[in-house]
Design an enzyme around this catalytic site. Structure first.
Site, mmCIF file in Angstrom:
data_model
loop_
_atom_site.group_PDB
_atom_site.id
_atom_site.type_symbol
_atom_site.label_atom_id
_atom_site.label_comp_id
_atom_site.label_asym_id
_atom_site.label_seq_id
_atom_site.Cartn_x
_atom_site.Cartn_y
_atom_site.Cartn_z
ATOM 1 C CE LYS A 158 90.803 96.791 87.941
ATOM 2 N NZ LYS A 158 92.245 97.020 87.884
ATOM 3 C CE LYS A 216 92.677 99.605 90.218
ATOM 4 N NZ LYS A 216 93.996 99.413 89.379
#
Ligand code: PBG
Length: 347
Positions: A267, A214
């Site tokens: 992400k 992330k």
């Protein structure tokens, strides 16, 4: 006239050199009709791989549109069934739940409260729509008064003290009926901490989908509006990844696999498709791409201006993630994509 002469000359030139006649390999042959194009598609996907992020808030009788995310809403518990009904009808089988509490504090106690918003939503939703699959976002930022993803020591986010609270949060979700938990905090050791507390309490079978890769990204902007979770000072760069880094993403992914993650999230999705490929190649567990709020809002805004074709762009973005190697796709467009799959536009 001159143009015509030129073209004939060029054709003769090619023929003389047998450049046309020798062309036995013609990629265009496989693009000749829609049936054929579908037959030879390299990327296949179906509705069962779509996950829909969903915001639940305290209060009553409210279904409020998120200003920076047109078409996305915050639902109070009484409104939640309508949304779950729509998803069921669209054939989207799983949701990723985010909670918006009324009260926030220094230690994010709403995240692990027995009567926290997510815990209540799970009990209700599991009862009314038992066939849907419920994944919960496990993080502190929606619940802390300072908006950081962990507890603070001065202005620092304290890693190890946060682990305990994250594990407690994940356990309370499992106890309330979560089918899977998804820690998005980016604290070191979060997967191990959650795994061991779940196991110790009899939730050995609850999978962990870790947001392992992330990045500290401005693509989360609209989400932070939606969840009121922007940090009140500083940024998230001391825990989320620097977006210049690729090999570090592999390190994070392998570490989470070692700690017991069952699935991994990369992400954002759009600007990070190289990472989807890398993580899919270097691990052997399912990889989910999260097409985040900023990706959704950009498409919505440009489409509203008439600058792009919303449906076509949405499909292309989704297929891009799958083509890169994603097995699952978390997206605010889940219902619309499911409809496109039904109509055979993609899939
Ligand atoms: C919580 C969390 C965030 C998102 C998912 N979980 C926000 C953040 O890290 O600031 C972003 C999702 C989106 O933008 O759609 N930590």
């Amino acid at each position: 006239m001159i143009q015509e002469v030129k073209e004939t000359c060029f054709l003769n030139f090619l023929l003389e050199r047998r450049m046309i006649m020798d062309m036995t390999i013609r990629p265009r042959r496989l693009r000749g009709s829609e049936v054929l194009r579908k037959m030879v598609r390299e990327t296949r996907m179906d509705k069962s791989s779509l996950i829909y992020p969903l915001f639940v808030r305290e209060g009553e009788n409210i279904r409020e549109e998120i200003p920076s995310m047109p078409g996305q809403y915050r639902y109070t518990l009484d409104q939640l069934p309508y949304c779950l009904e729509e998803l069921t009808e669209a054939g989207v089988g799983s949701v990723l739940l985010f909670g918006i509490p009324d009260v926030k504090d220094e230690v994010g106690s709403g995240a692990y409260a027995q009567d926290g918003i997510i815990q209540k939503a799970l009990r209700l939703a599991k009862k009314e729509f038992p066939d849907l699959y419920y994944i919960t976002d496990v993080c502190m930022c929606e619940y802390t008064s300072h908006g950081h993803c962990g507890v603070l020591c001065g202005h620092e986010v304290e890693n190890d003290a946060t682990l305990e609270l994250l594990a407690k949060t994940a356990l309370s979700h499992a106890q309330a009926g979560a089918d899977m938990v998804a820690p998005s905090d980016m604290m070191d050791g979060h997967t191990r901490a959650i795994r061991s507390l779940l196991d110790a309490n009899g939730y050995k079978g609850t999978p962990i989908m870790s947001y392992a890769v992330k990045y500290a990204s401005s693509f989360y902007g609209p989400f932070r509006d939606a969840a009121g979770s922007a940090p009140s000072f500083g940024d998230r760069k001391s825990y989320q990844m620097d977006f210049h880094n690729k090999r570090e993403g592999v390190k994070e992914a392998l570490l989470d696999v070692e700690e017991g993650a069952d699935l991994l999230i990369v992400k954002p999705s759009l600007a990070y498709q190289d990472m989807i490929t890398r993580v899919a190649e270097c691990t052997n567990i399912p990889v989910a791409a999260y097409s985040v709020s900023g990706e959704y809002s950009m498409v919505k805004a440009a489409a509203a201006k008439g600058w792009i074709d919303e449906e076509k762009i949405m499909c292309e973005m989704a297929v891009g993630a799958y083509r890169a190697g994603a097995q699952l796709y978390i997206t605010y467009f889940a219902k619309e994509l499911a409809a496109c799959m039904d109509r055979g536009i993609i899939g």
